[in-house]
Design a protein around this motif. Sequence first.
Motif, PDB file in Angstrom:
ATOM      1  N   ILE A   8     -18.308  -1.756   4.576  1.00  0.00           N
ATOM      2  CA  ILE A   8     -16.813  -1.921   4.613  1.00  0.00           C
ATOM      3  C   ILE A   8     -16.278  -0.894   4.278  1.00  0.00           C
ATOM      4  O   ILE A   8     -15.412  -0.563   5.092  1.00  0.00           O
ATOM      5  CB  ILE A   8     -15.964  -3.296   4.517  1.00  0.00           C
ATOM      6  CG1 ILE A   8     -15.717  -3.680   3.369  1.00  0.00           C
ATOM      7  CG2 ILE A   8     -16.460  -4.532   5.287  1.00  0.00           C
ATOM      8  CD1 ILE A   8     -15.185  -4.648   3.342  1.00  0.00           C
ATOM      9  N   TYR A   9     -16.864  -0.053   4.220  1.00  0.00           N
ATOM     10  CA  TYR A   9     -15.771   0.853   2.347  1.00  0.00           C
ATOM     11  C   TYR A   9     -15.472   2.390   3.360  1.00  0.00           C
ATOM     12  O   TYR A   9     -14.148   1.983   3.704  1.00  0.00           O
ATOM     13  CB  TYR A   9     -16.720   1.676   1.509  1.00  0.00           C
ATOM     14  CG  TYR A   9     -15.322   2.414   0.930  1.00  0.00           C
ATOM     15  CD1 TYR A   9     -14.797   2.165   0.046  1.00  0.00           C
ATOM     16  CD2 TYR A   9     -16.278   3.777   1.421  1.00  0.00           C
ATOM     17  CE1 TYR A   9     -14.129   3.106  -0.075  1.00  0.00           C
ATOM     18  CE2 TYR A   9     -15.967   4.896   0.800  1.00  0.00           C
ATOM     19  CZ  TYR A   9     -14.498   4.443  -0.282  1.00  0.00           C
ATOM     20  OH  TYR A   9     -13.921   5.909  -0.804  1.00  0.00           O
ATOM     21  N   LEU A  25     -21.829  -8.452  -1.571  1.00  0.00           N
ATOM     22  CA  LEU A  25     -21.934  -6.850  -2.013  1.00  0.00           C
ATOM     23  C   LEU A  25     -22.210  -5.423  -0.619  1.00  0.00           C
ATOM     24  O   LEU A  25     -21.316  -4.789  -0.551  1.00  0.00           O
ATOM     25  CB  LEU A  25     -22.562  -6.628  -3.428  1.00  0.00           C
ATOM     26  CG  LEU A  25     -23.165  -4.943  -3.961  1.00  0.00           C
ATOM     27  CD1 LEU A  25     -21.201  -4.944  -5.060  1.00  0.00           C
ATOM     28  CD2 LEU A  25     -23.763  -5.260  -5.088  1.00  0.00           C
ATOM     29  N   CYS A  26     -22.791  -6.165  -0.707  1.00  0.00           N
ATOM     30  CA  CYS A  26     -23.346  -5.507   0.571  1.00  0.00           C
ATOM     31  C   CYS A  26     -22.014  -5.639   1.873  1.00  0.00           C
ATOM     32  O   CYS A  26     -21.703  -4.122   2.485  1.00  0.00           O
ATOM     33  CB  CYS A  26     -24.425  -6.381   1.683  1.00  0.00           C
ATOM     34  SG  CYS A  26     -24.887  -5.236   2.708  1.00  0.00           S
ATOM     35  N   VAL A  27     -21.351  -6.411   1.988  1.00  0.00           N
ATOM     36  CA  VAL A  27     -20.327  -7.016   2.921  1.00  0.00           C
ATOM     37  C   VAL A  27     -19.232  -5.675   1.860  1.00  0.00           C
ATOM     38  O   VAL A  27     -18.686  -4.824   2.895  1.00  0.00           O
ATOM     39  CB  VAL A  27     -20.040  -8.143   3.156  1.00  0.00           C
ATOM     40  CG1 VAL A  27     -18.896  -7.768   4.088  1.00  0.00           C
ATOM     41  CG2 VAL A  27     -21.526  -8.690   3.949  1.00  0.00           C
ATOM     42  N   VAL A  55     -29.455  -4.686  -6.723  1.00  0.00           N
ATOM     43  CA  VAL A  55     -29.275  -3.265  -7.386  1.00  0.00           C
ATOM     44  C   VAL A  55     -30.217  -2.229  -5.577  1.00  0.00           C
ATOM     45  O   VAL A  55     -29.827  -1.509  -4.984  1.00  0.00           O
ATOM     46  CB  VAL A  55     -30.189  -3.074  -7.819  1.00  0.00           C
ATOM     47  CG1 VAL A  55     -30.366  -1.221  -8.332  1.00  0.00           C
ATOM     48  CG2 VAL A  55     -29.442  -2.866  -9.574  1.00  0.00           C
ATOM     49  N   CYS A  56     -31.328  -3.357  -5.484  1.00  0.00           N
ATOM     50  CA  CYS A  56     -31.638  -2.467  -3.997  1.00  0.00           C
ATOM     51  C   CYS A  56     -30.729  -2.212  -2.752  1.00  0.00           C
ATOM     52  O   CYS A  56     -31.127  -1.632  -1.964  1.00  0.00           O
ATOM     53  CB  CYS A  56     -33.417  -3.184  -4.122  1.00  0.00           C
ATOM     54  SG  CYS A  56     -34.327  -3.235  -4.918  1.00  0.00           S
ATOM     55  N   THR A  57     -30.716  -3.847  -2.610  1.00  0.00           N
ATOM     56  CA  THR A  57     -30.065  -3.704  -1.812  1.00  0.00           C
ATOM     57  C   THR A  57     -28.185  -3.298  -1.648  1.00  0.00           C
ATOM     58  O   THR A  57     -27.767  -2.414  -0.672  1.00  0.00           O
ATOM     59  CB  THR A  57     -29.416  -5.020  -1.424  1.00  0.00           C
ATOM     60  OG1 THR A  57     -30.160  -6.179  -2.141  1.00  0.00           O
ATOM     61  CG2 THR A  57     -28.567  -5.285  -0.017  1.00  0.00           C
ATOM     62  N   ALA A  58     -27.338  -2.888  -3.034  1.00  0.00           N
ATOM     63  CA  ALA A  58     -26.651  -2.149  -2.803  1.00  0.00           C
ATOM     64  C   ALA A  58     -27.332  -0.283  -2.630  1.00  0.00           C
ATOM     65  O   ALA A  58     -25.918   0.322  -1.550  1.00  0.00           O
ATOM     66  CB  ALA A  58     -26.052  -2.009  -4.449  1.00  0.00           C
ATOM     67  N   VAL A  59     -28.093   0.044  -2.639  1.00  0.00           N
ATOM     68  CA  VAL A  59     -28.806   1.772  -3.116  1.00  0.00           C
ATOM     69  C   VAL A  59     -28.603   1.582  -1.500  1.00  0.00           C
ATOM     70  O   VAL A  59     -28.861   2.779  -1.442  1.00  0.00           O
ATOM     71  CB  VAL A  59     -30.137   1.760  -3.790  1.00  0.00           C
ATOM     72  CG1 VAL A  59     -30.679   2.726  -3.259  1.00  0.00           C
ATOM     73  CG2 VAL A  59     -29.463   1.715  -5.001  1.00  0.00           C
ATOM     74  N   CYS A 105     -27.794   0.202   0.904  1.00  0.00           N
ATOM     75  CA  CYS A 105     -26.045   0.143   2.251  1.00  0.00           C
ATOM     76  C   CYS A 105     -25.439   1.794   1.469  1.00  0.00           C
ATOM     77  O   CYS A 105     -24.645   2.387   2.471  1.00  0.00           O
ATOM     78  CB  CYS A 105     -25.403  -1.137   1.450  1.00  0.00           C
ATOM     79  SG  CYS A 105     -25.761  -2.394   1.212  1.00  0.00           S
ATOM     80  N   ILE A 106     -25.825   1.481   0.148  1.00  0.00           N
ATOM     81  CA  ILE A 106     -24.730   3.035   0.120  1.00  0.00           C
ATOM     82  C   ILE A 106     -25.732   4.801   0.770  1.00  0.00           C
ATOM     83  O   ILE A 106     -24.485   5.080   1.491  1.00  0.00           O
ATOM     84  CB  ILE A 106     -24.894   3.670  -1.428  1.00  0.00           C
ATOM     85  CG1 ILE A 106     -23.764   2.651  -2.449  1.00  0.00           C
ATOM     86  CG2 ILE A 106     -24.842   4.898  -1.942  1.00  0.00           C
ATOM     87  CD1 ILE A 106     -23.962   2.105  -4.282  1.00  0.00           C
ATOM     88  N   THR A 107     -26.880   4.232   0.737  1.00  0.00           N
ATOM     89  CA  THR A 107     -27.757   5.344   1.669  1.00  0.00           C
ATOM     90  C   THR A 107     -26.987   5.250   2.851  1.00  0.00           C
ATOM     91  O   THR A 107     -26.877   6.059   3.302  1.00  0.00           O
ATOM     92  CB  THR A 107     -28.583   5.070   1.431  1.00  0.00           C
ATOM     93  OG1 THR A 107     -29.579   4.667   0.281  1.00  0.00           O
ATOM     94  CG2 THR A 107     -30.015   6.114   1.893  1.00  0.00           C
ATOM     95  N   VAL A 108     -26.982   3.999   3.670  1.00  0.00           N
ATOM     96  CA  VAL A 108     -26.568   3.764   4.881  1.00  0.00           C
ATOM     97  C   VAL A 108     -25.191   4.271   4.995  1.00  0.00           C
ATOM     98  O   VAL A 108     -25.136   5.440   6.462  1.00  0.00           O
ATOM     99  CB  VAL A 108     -26.418   2.209   5.706  1.00  0.00           C
ATOM    100  CG1 VAL A 108     -26.171   2.094   7.054  1.00  0.00           C
ATOM    101  CG2 VAL A 108     -27.521   1.984   5.816  1.00  0.00           C
TER     102      VAL A 108
END
Lengths: 261, 291
Positions: free
Chosen positions: A32-33, A26-28, A137-141, A143-146
């Motif tokens: 890459i978005y 999910l992080c990847v 969820v923590c990882t996704a949040v 990554c979205i912040t980054v």
Amino acid sequence: MTLFFHEMKKNRLSLLIWSVVIAFMLCVSVMIYPEMEGQMAEMSDMFADMGSFTAAFGMDKLNFGEFMGYFGIECGNVLGLGGALFAALAGISALAKEEKDRTAEFLLSHPVSRIKITLQKLLSVFCQIVLLNLVVVCTAVLCITVIDVEVEIGKIVLIFLSYLLLQLEIGMITFGISAFLKGNGLGIGLGLAMLLYFANIISNLTEEAKFLKYITPFGYADSAQIISDNSLKWEYLATGLAIGAVSLIIGFYKYSKKDIS
Amino acid sequence: MKAIEINDLTKFYGKSRGITNVNLTVDEGEFFGFIGPNGAGKSTTIRTLLGLISATAGSASIFGKDIAKDKTEILADIGYLPSETMFYNGMKVKDILKLSESLRGKDCKKEADELCSRLELDVNKKVNELSLGNRKKLGIVCALQHKPKLYILDEPTSGLDPLIQKEFYEILTKRNQEGATVFLSSHVLSEIGKYCKRAAVIREGKILACDSIEKLGHADLKRVVLRGAKDVVLNADIIDFKQENDVVSFLYKGNTKELTALLCKLEFDDFTVSDIDLEEGFMHFYTKEGN
């Protein structure tokens, strides 16, 4: 709670691997978005012209060119399917593994009632599912912040909540089935998760198969529908949780009467 | 009080027979043997008592408690050693012992340490690294560490070396002298003969006999062997008659005077009369003709 902690300890490696793999994928996808953003508009047009295929994956309701649309599809594939497979594995092996590994005799000759054993094992399955989702969820949040994109927090919360409920429901169904098994049930667990996933795809293709949405938890854990309606389909959710609860009741009853081989 | 009381206990696995109308009582403090050939129903009886399988019909109680209703309470008083001891792979011996004591809600550390030391069991080894004998030792410690009132042991010494077997029976005998009841299922008839006061014999799911070891072992029988025997025809009450060339052998039950009178009527070169050993006494229960 001895057995609960024993179960958590026994399954910690499996939980860790599944959590890391799903979170990493999910992080990847999220990271890459920014690079894909430009191409997404063209891809969105392309996907929109693919007829049944577009409907099957809910892409007719989403704008793949926007982050929410992109995230909805990716999250559905990675956390939806990955989480469902993990939940199915955790549920199906909870009771059956004791008989397969022939440790049931050791466990059940201790002064702990079968109801308590079943409850602690179920709690452990739930806890593993919640922990996996927390990591994801923590990882996704993070990554979205980054990547610093604009998101609709309410919709993101609903998406994650729906996948958590999906996994809990699959965990409940497979846990119930586990009470009937004496050997390895991994094939049954994984097969069931895949069957439910494809049931939702079929239900997206034709109106006549819409009733399948009441049966499969992928019916309410549908990112495309959640993003376009900003709500869960409560009728699908209620039916799904009822199916899960009935499976659990049958499983508890069966295990309390079961002859241990 | 009866430690174990079984009334007409029946178990069918679908259509196939497990046990049929088993009746048995074991007094508190008794060292009781349970014998029978493979598939006779020993393990089925034990597993029904422990609630691992449910009875098709009949009832049983342990220390006056019903096995169907008071399963958890009953299990708190029992130390069970299955014939094949299996544990969670990847766990260390000490972790298994800790898990077992936690499931019982008791602190058994001191007792477990002593048992491991006496049975020479390395607590730091992983279960999957243990030999068959060492796995059996772990099963024994799990069954004994909480000092239960009743020990149900299914083939406890299979896989153990003679020294450890001796040590195990010393521990068990001491526990029995302290008041514990022992229910010992075994194929090793010498063990049953040496330690048990009474025993029950089960075959094809039914109890064939339940009596003192002396009576079951037919201590009153004598093995008579005649060499160089000619035209031997016996009308007396004898069993297990065998004839090979000119050697005749049979078991005789009766007084010595009558035996002497019987032998005087026969023609032979040499003879021996001896008490039968316990194994021979039990052996006929294992054969189809042994009713």
